[in-house]
Design a protein around this motif. Structure first.
Motif, PDB file in Angstrom:
ATOM      1  N   ALA A  23       0.850  -1.183   0.000  1.00 26.31           N
ATOM      2  CA  ALA A  23       0.000   0.000   0.000  1.00 26.31           C
ATOM      3  C   ALA A  23       0.891   1.241   0.000  1.00 26.31           C
ATOM      4  N   VAL A  24       0.301   2.354  -0.386  1.00 25.31           N
ATOM      5  CA  VAL A  24       0.992   3.641  -0.406  1.00 25.31           C
ATOM      6  C   VAL A  24       0.532   4.451   0.808  1.00 25.31           C
ATOM      7  N   ALA A  25       1.470   5.124   1.455  1.00 25.85           N
ATOM      8  CA  ALA A  25       1.157   5.957   2.613  1.00 25.85           C
ATOM      9  C   ALA A  25       1.704   7.361   2.384  1.00 25.85           C
ATOM     10  N   VAL A  26       0.844   8.369   2.510  1.00 21.15           N
ATOM     11  CA  VAL A  26       1.237   9.749   2.234  1.00 21.15           C
ATOM     12  C   VAL A  26       0.828  10.626   3.409  1.00 21.15           C
ATOM     13  N   VAL A  27       1.744  11.483   3.848  1.00 22.01           N
ATOM     14  CA  VAL A  27       1.433  12.468   4.880  1.00 22.01           C
ATOM     15  C   VAL A  27       1.287  13.825   4.206  1.00 22.01           C
ATOM     16  N   PHE A  28       0.130  14.464   4.434  1.00 18.77           N
ATOM     17  CA  PHE A  28      -0.122  15.792   3.880  1.00 18.77           C
ATOM     18  C   PHE A  28      -0.083  16.836   4.985  1.00 18.77           C
ATOM     19  N   GLY A  82      -4.033  -5.796   6.325  1.00 21.54           N
ATOM     20  CA  GLY A  82      -3.437  -7.015   5.788  1.00 21.54           C
ATOM     21  C   GLY A  82      -2.278  -6.814   4.834  1.00 21.54           C
ATOM     22  N   PHE A  83      -1.755  -5.600   4.723  1.00 22.30           N
ATOM     23  CA  PHE A  83      -0.633  -5.373   3.810  1.00 22.30           C
ATOM     24  C   PHE A  83       0.685  -5.734   4.492  1.00 22.30           C
ATOM     25  N   ARG A  84       1.647  -6.172   3.698  1.00 21.41           N
ATOM     26  CA  ARG A  84       2.959  -6.580   4.202  1.00 21.41           C
ATOM     27  C   ARG A  84       4.008  -5.494   4.015  1.00 21.41           C
ATOM     28  N   ARG A  85       3.763  -4.602   3.072  1.00 19.29           N
ATOM     29  CA  ARG A  85       4.736  -3.564   2.757  1.00 19.29           C
ATOM     30  C   ARG A  85       4.034  -2.220   2.589  1.00 19.29           C
ATOM     31  N   LEU A  86       4.769  -1.149   2.939  1.00 18.85           N
ATOM     32  CA  LEU A  86       4.180   0.185   2.876  1.00 18.85           C
ATOM     33  C   LEU A  86       5.169   1.129   2.205  1.00 18.85           C
ATOM     34  N   PHE A  87       4.718   1.778   1.141  1.00 15.30           N
ATOM     35  CA  PHE A  87       5.527   2.721   0.374  1.00 15.30           C
ATOM     36  C   PHE A  87       5.267   4.119   0.927  1.00 15.30           C
ATOM     37  N   LEU A  88       6.245   4.655   1.643  1.00 13.18           N
ATOM     38  CA  LEU A  88       6.075   5.928   2.341  1.00 13.18           C
ATOM     39  C   LEU A  88       6.433   7.096   1.420  1.00 13.18           C
ATOM     40  N   LEU A  89       5.559   8.095   1.413  1.00 15.99           N
ATOM     41  CA  LEU A  89       5.792   9.279   0.592  1.00 15.99           C
ATOM     42  C   LEU A  89       5.405  10.534   1.360  1.00 15.99           C
ATOM     43  N   ASP A  90       6.084  11.638   1.055  1.00 15.28           N
ATOM     44  CA  ASP A  90       5.552  12.922   1.477  1.00 15.28           C
ATOM     45  C   ASP A  90       4.909  13.585   0.261  1.00 15.28           C
ATOM     46  N   GLN A  91       4.315  14.738   0.491  1.00 13.14           N
ATOM     47  CA  GLN A  91       3.533  15.348  -0.586  1.00 13.14           C
ATOM     48  C   GLN A  91       4.397  15.867  -1.733  1.00 13.14           C
ATOM     49  N   ASP A  92       5.708  16.025  -1.500  1.00 16.04           N
ATOM     50  CA  ASP A  92       6.601  16.522  -2.541  1.00 16.04           C
ATOM     51  C   ASP A  92       7.191  15.408  -3.402  1.00 16.04           C
ATOM     52  N   ALA A  93       7.038  14.167  -2.968  1.00 16.64           N
ATOM     53  CA  ALA A  93       7.751  13.065  -3.620  1.00 16.64           C
ATOM     54  C   ALA A  93       7.302  12.884  -5.065  1.00 16.64           C
ATOM     55  N   ASP A  94       8.268  12.819  -5.958  1.00 18.20           N
ATOM     56  CA  ASP A  94       8.000  12.593  -7.381  1.00 18.20           C
ATOM     57  C   ASP A  94       8.209  11.111  -7.667  1.00 18.20           C
ATOM     58  N   SER A 128      10.566   9.313   3.235  1.00 19.96           N
ATOM     59  CA  SER A 128       9.869   9.548   1.971  1.00 19.96           C
ATOM     60  C   SER A 128      10.572   8.830   0.836  1.00 19.96           C
ATOM     61  N   GLY A 129       9.842   7.969   0.155  1.00 16.85           N
ATOM     62  CA  GLY A 129      10.391   7.171  -0.928  1.00 16.85           C
ATOM     63  C   GLY A 129      10.824   5.787  -0.517  1.00 16.85           C
ATOM     64  N   SER A 130      10.762   5.485   0.783  1.00 21.19           N
ATOM     65  CA  SER A 130      11.201   4.178   1.267  1.00 21.19           C
ATOM     66  C   SER A 130      10.051   3.173   1.283  1.00 21.19           C
ATOM     67  N   LEU A 131      10.395   1.927   1.018  1.00 22.33           N
ATOM     68  CA  LEU A 131       9.446   0.820   1.118  1.00 22.33           C
ATOM     69  C   LEU A 131       9.765   0.057   2.395  1.00 22.33           C
ATOM     70  N   VAL A 132       8.799   0.003   3.309  1.00 22.98           N
ATOM     71  CA  VAL A 132       9.015  -0.568   4.634  1.00 22.98           C
ATOM     72  C   VAL A 132       8.373  -1.948   4.711  1.00 22.98           C
ATOM     73  N   ASP A 133       9.116  -2.891   5.271  1.00 22.55           N
ATOM     74  CA  ASP A 133       8.568  -4.198   5.598  1.00 22.55           C
ATOM     75  C   ASP A 133       7.808  -4.062   6.916  1.00 22.55           C
ATOM     76  N   LEU A 134       6.505  -4.282   6.895  1.00 22.91           N
ATOM     77  CA  LEU A 134       5.689  -4.003   8.082  1.00 22.91           C
ATOM     78  C   LEU A 134       5.933  -5.000   9.211  1.00 22.91           C
ATOM     79  N   ALA A 135       6.362  -6.208   8.902  1.00 20.89           N
ATOM     80  CA  ALA A 135       6.739  -7.138   9.972  1.00 20.89           C
ATOM     81  C   ALA A 135       7.980  -6.628  10.689  1.00 20.89           C
ATOM     82  N   ALA A 136       8.932  -6.096   9.929  1.00 16.40           N
ATOM     83  CA  ALA A 136      10.122  -5.505  10.544  1.00 16.40           C
ATOM     84  C   ALA A 136       9.751  -4.264  11.333  1.00 16.40           C
TER      85      ALA A 136
END
Length: 301
Positions: free
Chosen positions: A11-16, A85-97, A159-167
């Motif tokens: 899933a994608v996660a964005v902080v505004f 139920g997601f295993r990974r999270l793609f973290l972004l801020d609002q500026d991320a291209d 921002s831009g990192s993919l996190v393993d949610l189990a970790a």
């Protein structure tokens, strides 16, 4: 990329925080309906952009529009994605291209980072140049060999990192008492100390910058982001507090002991040697050394 090629565990996660309508539209257009999206409203989203978020396909909005800081927002997003139920999270801020393809490439990189020891906690892109801004530098982790073309690094920007949610569950949440600056640095050092690893993928790059420009020292090769006084004060406070943490390596503490006074002096000169600015930064330094953290009194609402 066809729907069958999209990662189903991500899933994608964005902080505004006070985004422009264009920044919100870019996130919606690139990700909504392609990957599940979780956004956290830290305040200041324009009404027309809020309407776009409500109508976006597969998008979940968290937060009540008050600035709780980046760490608390990221923790809430990780908790929601894990519960879904997601295993990974793609973290972004609002500026991320970044794009869906960026998330897919980092997913392949995270797979390659899996080894017999030091399982990966996250993988991130290399920072691409952004005119007028100082790109972050991610130091290599000593004593850890590369895995394929991936580089072991001490820390990465969230921002831009993919996190393993189990970790993430094992390492623990981001420190919300840090509020904003050095959140990613402290978490990655904690991950390494706990037997997890952080990796940079040189084959994937996104522009990344901090602040509104770059300050350069005239006679020494010292540069730093130009940020509002409150941001600089939080950085000073959290950096000083990190000297107290056992999982932060001594080599990093020694570097910061030498570097932080130069940064304070450079920032002070940028503000024409304002007594008010110097007093704010020295007070932040004392707060960090004394362990007085939490939401800064001058943080924007």
């Amino acid at each position: 990329m066809t729907p069958s090629e999209l990662p189903t565990d991500t899933a994608v996660a964005v902080v505004f925080f006070r985004p422009s309508p264009e920044q919100v539209a870019r996130i919606v257009e690139r990700f909504a309906g392609r990957l599940p999206v979780f956004v956290y409203d830290n305040g200041g989203i324009p009404p027309e952009a809020l309407a776009q978020l409500r109508e976006a396909e597969g998008l979940t909005r968290l937060g009540e529009g008050r600035n709780h800081g980046i760490a608390a927002a990221l923790n809430a997003l990780a908790e929601a994605a894990t519960a879904a139920g997601f295993r990974r999270l793609f973290l972004l801020d609002q500026d991320a291209d970044a794009t869906v393809e960026t998330a897919q490439a980092l997913g392949h990189a995270l797979d390659r980072a899996i080894g017999e020891d030091l399982p990966p906690a996250l993988v991130g892109p290399s920072p691409a140049p952004k005119p007028g801004h100082k790109a972050p530098v991610y130091p290599l982790r000593p004593g850890v060999p590369p895995r394929e073309n991936l580089r072991p690094v001490e820390f990465l920007a969230t921002s831009g990192s993919l996190v393993d949610l189990a970790a993430f569950a094992m390492v623990g949440p981001f420190r919300d008492d840090f509020f904003i600056d050095a959140v990613d640095l402290e978490w990655c050092f904690r991950a390494w100390a706990g037997g997890r690893s952080c990796w940079m993928d040189p084959g994937t790059a996104i522009p990344h910058s901090v602040g509104r420009g770059t300050i350069r020292m005239r006679y020494l090769p010292v540069t730093m982001p130009d940020q509002p006084v409150f941001r600089m004060a939080v950085y000073v406070r959290n950096s000083a507090y990190s000297w107290r943490l056992p999982h932060v390596p001594g080599r990093w503490k020694l570097k910061q002991v030498a570097y932080l006074p130069l940064q304070i002096a450079l920032y002070w000169s940028r503000h024409r040697f304002s007594p008010r600015v110097l007093a704010r930064l020295l007070a932040a330094l004392a707060q960090g050394l004394g362990g007085r953290l939490g939401r800064p009194a001058d943080a924007p609402p």
